[in-house]
Enzyme design. Structure first.
Site, PDB file in Angstrom:
ATOM      1  N   THR A   1       1.015  -1.257   0.001  1.00 15.86           N
ATOM      2  CA  THR A   1      -0.077   0.060  -0.020  1.00 15.86           C
ATOM      3  C   THR A   1       0.960   1.335  -0.029  1.00 15.86           C
ATOM      4  O   THR A   1       1.964   1.280   0.734  1.00 15.86           O
ATOM      5  CB  THR A   1      -0.901   0.211   1.216  1.00 15.86           C
ATOM      6  OG1 THR A   1      -1.626  -1.242   1.176  1.00 15.86           O
ATOM      7  CG2 THR A   1      -1.845   1.398   1.314  1.00 15.86           C
ATOM      8  N   ARG A  29     -13.912  -7.783   0.937  1.00 16.86           N
ATOM      9  CA  ARG A  29     -13.128  -7.240   2.058  1.00 16.86           C
ATOM     10  C   ARG A  29     -12.464  -5.771   1.639  1.00 16.86           C
ATOM     11  O   ARG A  29     -11.688  -6.014   0.497  1.00 16.86           O
ATOM     12  CB  ARG A  29     -12.256  -8.180   2.863  1.00 16.86           C
ATOM     13  CG  ARG A  29     -11.572  -7.594   3.984  1.00 16.86           C
ATOM     14  CD  ARG A  29     -10.126  -7.022   3.449  1.00 16.86           C
ATOM     15  NE  ARG A  29      -9.497  -6.481   4.413  1.00 16.86           N
ATOM     16  CZ  ARG A  29      -8.250  -5.854   4.491  1.00 16.86           C
ATOM     17  NH1 ARG A  29      -7.744  -5.530   3.341  1.00 16.86           N
ATOM     18  NH2 ARG A  29      -7.459  -5.444   5.644  1.00 16.86           N
ATOM     19  N   GLY A  31     -10.016  -2.741   3.334  1.00 14.56           N
ATOM     20  CA  GLY A  31      -9.154  -2.198   4.472  1.00 14.56           C
ATOM     21  C   GLY A  31      -9.460  -0.679   4.563  1.00 14.56           C
ATOM     22  O   GLY A  31     -10.539  -0.133   4.221  1.00 14.56           O
ATOM     23  N   ASP A  32      -8.443  -0.080   5.374  1.00  9.74           N
ATOM     24  CA  ASP A  32      -8.517   1.241   5.667  1.00  9.74           C
ATOM     25  C   ASP A  32      -8.265   2.146   4.472  1.00  9.74           C
ATOM     26  O   ASP A  32      -8.463   3.298   4.670  1.00  9.74           O
ATOM     27  CB  ASP A  32      -7.806   1.480   6.855  1.00  9.74           C
ATOM     28  CG  ASP A  32      -6.146   1.414   6.331  1.00  9.74           C
ATOM     29  OD1 ASP A  32      -5.756   0.552   5.746  1.00  9.74           O
ATOM     30  OD2 ASP A  32      -5.283   2.236   6.985  1.00  9.74           O
ATOM     31  N   THR A  52      -0.751   3.120   7.184  1.00 10.77           N
ATOM     32  CA  THR A  52      -0.488   1.947   6.404  1.00 10.77           C
ATOM     33  C   THR A  52      -0.393   0.912   7.321  1.00 10.77           C
ATOM     34  O   THR A  52       0.019   1.144   8.600  1.00 10.77           O
ATOM     35  CB  THR A  52       0.973   1.890   5.716  1.00 10.77           C
ATOM     36  OG1 THR A  52       0.861   0.598   4.869  1.00 10.77           O
ATOM     37  CG2 THR A  52       1.972   2.063   6.263  1.00 10.77           C
ATOM     38  N   GLY A  53      -0.677  -0.520   7.041  1.00 10.02           N
ATOM     39  CA  GLY A  53      -0.456  -1.810   8.128  1.00 10.02           C
ATOM     40  C   GLY A  53      -1.797  -2.328   8.008  1.00 10.02           C
ATOM     41  O   GLY A  53      -2.378  -2.889   7.047  1.00 10.02           O
ATOM     42  N   GLY A  55      -5.289  -2.953   7.938  1.00 12.22           N
ATOM     43  CA  GLY A  55      -6.370  -2.136   7.821  1.00 12.22           C
ATOM     44  C   GLY A  55      -7.601  -2.533   8.608  1.00 12.22           C
ATOM     45  O   GLY A  55      -8.354  -1.465   8.719  1.00 12.22           O
TER      46      GLY A  55
END
Lengths: 141, 183
Positions: A1, A29, A31-32, A52-53, A55
């Protein structure tokens, strides 16, 4: 990301993210990254932040919005990023994630949450006076 | 102002920063810089975690998520679960520029992208196919299911919910999310 914060010569702030998400995710799905305030947030009166990470965890705490709000309240970018990380760690001690922050005066910083195999976070800066982008690194909290 | 312009991005994705900087140095807007920077990462398939051919889902498909925000106007464009379109940040920008909405998802986002002139392409690569095949060979491990039968830590699906769960405080489970697999 990738999460990015850019500030142009006029002082306008923009942020963006792009990702293909988590491997082997359940179809549907997300993520953030595309969530406003989670993956990134911008306010030209203050600055911008991007995360980042993991999510699935980070999107519950809107760390980018939170970091921008910390900067609005006077925190410098590094402290704002740290506070956003610590806020998540109050609930999820060992989450995997990092936040980058920049304000409109040209200061910037980053913070990350330490997990197994992730103790330092590398990020990239390009600013006036540099001929090439600069890779910087911070120790995780 | 000597402190401007400025580009900062997550991870050591230097070509993305260069692409964004090139826009700013020529007097371009922060919004254009972010779009170009993220687009470069999509082309480069940065780290395998950006762009086509990475992070296949349980069906082996790569889908993309992106978002762009204008800190002057607070306008936002976002797309998620975007299928068949490589330039996700470009589509997010198009959502912002050409709709009164903020966020489009799934197949409908892809149809929007096609209508805006973005080419429809297969996002699968040999690499993503290999990742998917290995996962199937490993009995679909790791995965993101919980409280299902059959036991998701041992078996592939299809899964059904376990009935009769008691209310418990949420436990944040260990996940296979790391520097090679992240949002």
């Amino acid at each position: 990301t990738i999460g990015m914060v850019a500030i142009d010569k006029a002082g306008c702030v923009a942020t963006g993210t792009s990702t293909n998400g988590a491997t082997h995710k359940i179809p549907g799905r997300i993520g953030d990254s595309p969530i406003i305030g989670a993956g990134a947030y911008a306010d030209s009166t203050v600055g911008g932040a991007a995360a980042t990470g993991d999510g699935d965890t980070m999107m519950r705490f809107l760390p980018s919005y939170q970091a921008v709000e910390y900067m609005r309240m006077g925190a410098d970018p590094t402290d704002a990023c740290k506070k956003a990380i610590l806020r998540i760690q109050k609930y999820v001690k060992n989450f995997f994630g990092a936040v980058i922050c920049a304000n409109t005066t040209g200061s910037y910083g980053a913070a990350c949450s330490k997990t197994a195999g992730f103790t330092k976070f590398h990020f990239t800066v390009f600013k006036t006076g540099l001929k090439d982008p600069l890779e910087e690194v911070v120790d995780c909290l | 102002d000597p402190t401007r312009p400025l580009v900062i991005n997550t991870w050591p994705f230097q070509r993305a920063a260069e692409a964004a900087w090139a826009v700013l140095e020529e007097g371009g807007s922060a919004l254009d810089a972010v779009e170009q920077g993220c687009t470069q990462c999509e082309i480069d398939q940065c780290d395998g975690s950006v762009g086509y051919g990475g992070s296949p889902d349980e069906h082996g498909e790569t889908t993309l998520d992106a978002m762009i925000m204008n800190g002057n106007t607070m306008e936002v464009g976002a797309v998620a679960n975007l299928r068949r379109i490589k330039n996700a940040i470009g589509v997010a920008r198009a959502v912002m520029e050409h709709t009164k909405h903020t966020f489009l998802v799934g197949e409908s986002a892809s149809l929007f992208a096609e209508s805006m002139g973005f080419p429809s392409e297969d996002l699968t690569t040999n690499k993503s196919l290999t990742i998917y095949s290995k996962w199937l060979e490993q009995r679909c491990q790791p995965n993101f299911w919980k409280n299902v039968i059959p036991d998701a830590s041992k078996s592939c699906g299809p899964y059904k919910p376990v009935r009769g769960l008691q209310n418990k405080k949420e436990i944040f489970l260990e996940k296979e999310i790391n520097v090679h697999n992240h949002d």
